[in-house]
Design an enzyme around this catalytic site. Structure first.
Site, PDB file in Angstrom:
ATOM      1  N   LYS A 166       0.865  -1.184   0.000  1.00  0.00           N
ATOM      2  CA  LYS A 166       0.000   0.000   0.000  1.00  0.00           C
ATOM      3  C   LYS A 166       0.900   1.232   0.000  1.00  0.00           C
ATOM      4  O   LYS A 166       1.890   1.291   0.759  1.00  0.00           O
ATOM      5  CB  LYS A 166      -0.898  -0.001   1.244  1.00  0.00           C
ATOM      6  N   LYS A 266     -13.107  -7.699  -9.279  1.00  0.00           N
ATOM      7  CA  LYS A 266     -13.803  -8.148  -8.068  1.00  0.00           C
ATOM      8  C   LYS A 266     -15.274  -8.289  -8.434  1.00  0.00           C
ATOM      9  O   LYS A 266     -15.910  -7.293  -8.809  1.00  0.00           O
ATOM     10  CB  LYS A 266     -13.651  -7.105  -6.956  1.00  0.00           C
TER      11      LYS A 266
HETATM   12 MG    MG Z   1      -6.974  -2.048  -4.771  1.00  0.00          MG
END
Ligand code: MG
Length: 372
Positions: A166, A266
């Site tokens: 991240k 997703k």
């Molecule tokens: Mg992502």
């Protein structure tokens, strides 16, 4: 022909193995909305809604999804003949705008039910071909590069096929460089910004170009395509879109504009498995690699993701970590595991999603329920 006679909605509170830190605070459990569908013959299928407690990733939440399913979606599918699970997406889209995660939860339950009814694996029914799928690991923000290096070394040694870091402004190049130096030039490293940058930060992002990242995920705004196209023109590293990909049409726009070269797919974010398969097919036709992202799912959502990720266009590692990564104890048996080479096995030899729901555990974790 599918005839649904009952939908049971449950909210469970699933304890996390370790606290999960986000901008909104520290979570010790995950609120999860589960959908159990039943047809006229008593076949059962399970779906999971990936909406979170707050609208920090996408506009939907557990509360909005609960409302959307009870008020608008369930009445459109209960007690009326449906061609099959592949027709639910269009049925929902016709009358209800938005709410893809709520739609997906019901649609995926219908897919699982249909696979059980036909006594085939969900992976087979979706067109899956890969017996196993490589698994990537996400590493959250760390206080300093040394702490990050310790973690990425550990996860690399555990066998994960990709390590995703991240990043955000001020916590990017120094951290990524430290991880690259620790793992060497061949390790698959990527970065995910969750929309933390603007075009004005392009120099900070270009500073990552020499660090050999396989992709930078969603550097700019969650619903942006135009600025991503401008950024991709000055970045050598492929941009991967996650939040921005909400439909097949958005993928077409991405391709037309040149907004990215990789897609994080997703099913919850695009309205279900039928839409996800359509996006997979489109990307494959255009030579765009896809991989399956994670939304802190229980073993039910993970099962749907693994089935989807067995399709041939899923050529990059997915965020399909084993159950023990997140949960004290999952709600399915067997729990999801990863082999020493960093792969999850697709349960082609078992009907439906390939795992069984631990009903006692689900009952114990349920904080509200409604039967529609
Ligand atoms: Mg992502």
């Amino acid at each position: 022909m599918l005839l649904l006679r009952k939908l049971t909605l449950r909210e469970i509170h699933l304890p996390l193995r370790e606290p999960f830190r986000t901008a909104g605070g520290t979570q010790t459990l995950r609120r999860i909305l589960l959908v159990e569908a039943e047809d006229e013959d008593g076949h059962i299928g399970w779906g999971e809604c990936v909406a979170q407690e707050t609208p920090s990733y996408a506009p939907e939440t557990v509360e909005t999804a609960w409302h959307a399913i009870t008020a608008w979606l369930a009445p459109r599918v209960l007690h009326r003949p449906i061609e099959g699970p592949e027709s639910l997406f269009a049925l929902f889209e016709r009358d209800v705008r938005g709410h893809p995660m709520a739609k997906a939860a019901v649609e995926m339950a219908a897919w699982e039910l249909e696979a059980r009814r036909r006594n085939v694996s969900l992976a087979r029914m979706l067109g899956g071909t890969q017996p196993r799928v490589p698994v990537g690991r996400v590493v959250g923000f760390q206080p300093d590069p040394d702490a990050l290096v310790a973690l990425v070394r550990r996860h690399h040694a555990e066998g994960y096929r990709r390590i995703k870091l991240k990043i955000r402004p001020g916590a990017d190049a120094a951290f990524v460089r430290a991880a690259r130096e620790a793992l060497g030039p061949d390790a698959d490293l990527s970065a995910d910004a969750n929309g933390a940058y603007t075009l004005d930060d392009r120099d900070a992002l270009r500073a990552l170009d020499d660090l050999g990242l396989s992709m930078i995920e969603q550097p700019l705004g969650w619903d942006d395509l135009v600025r991503h196209a401008a950024l991709q023109q000055v970045l050598r590293t492929p941009i991967c879109l996650d939040e921005s990909i909400t439909s097949l049409e958005r993928v077409d726009d991405m391709i037309a504009l040149g907004s990215g070269r990789v897609v994080n797919l997703k099913p919850g974010r695009v309205g279900g498995l039928a839409a996800a398969v359509a996006i997979h097919d489109r990307c494959r036709a255009h030579g765009i690699p896809v991989w399956c992202g994670g939304m802190l799912e229980s073993g039910i959502g993970r099962a749907h993701n693994v089935a989807l990720a067995s399709l041939p266009g899923f050529t990059l590692p997915g965020d399909l970590s084993p159950s023990r990564r997140y949960w004290e104890q999952d709600i399915v048996t067997p729990e999801w595991t990863m082999d020493a080479d960093g792969y999850v096995t697709v349960p082609f030899d078992r009907p439906g999603m390939g795992v069984e729901v631990d009903r006692d555990r689900v009952e114990n974790l349920t904080v509200r329920r409604t039967v529609l």
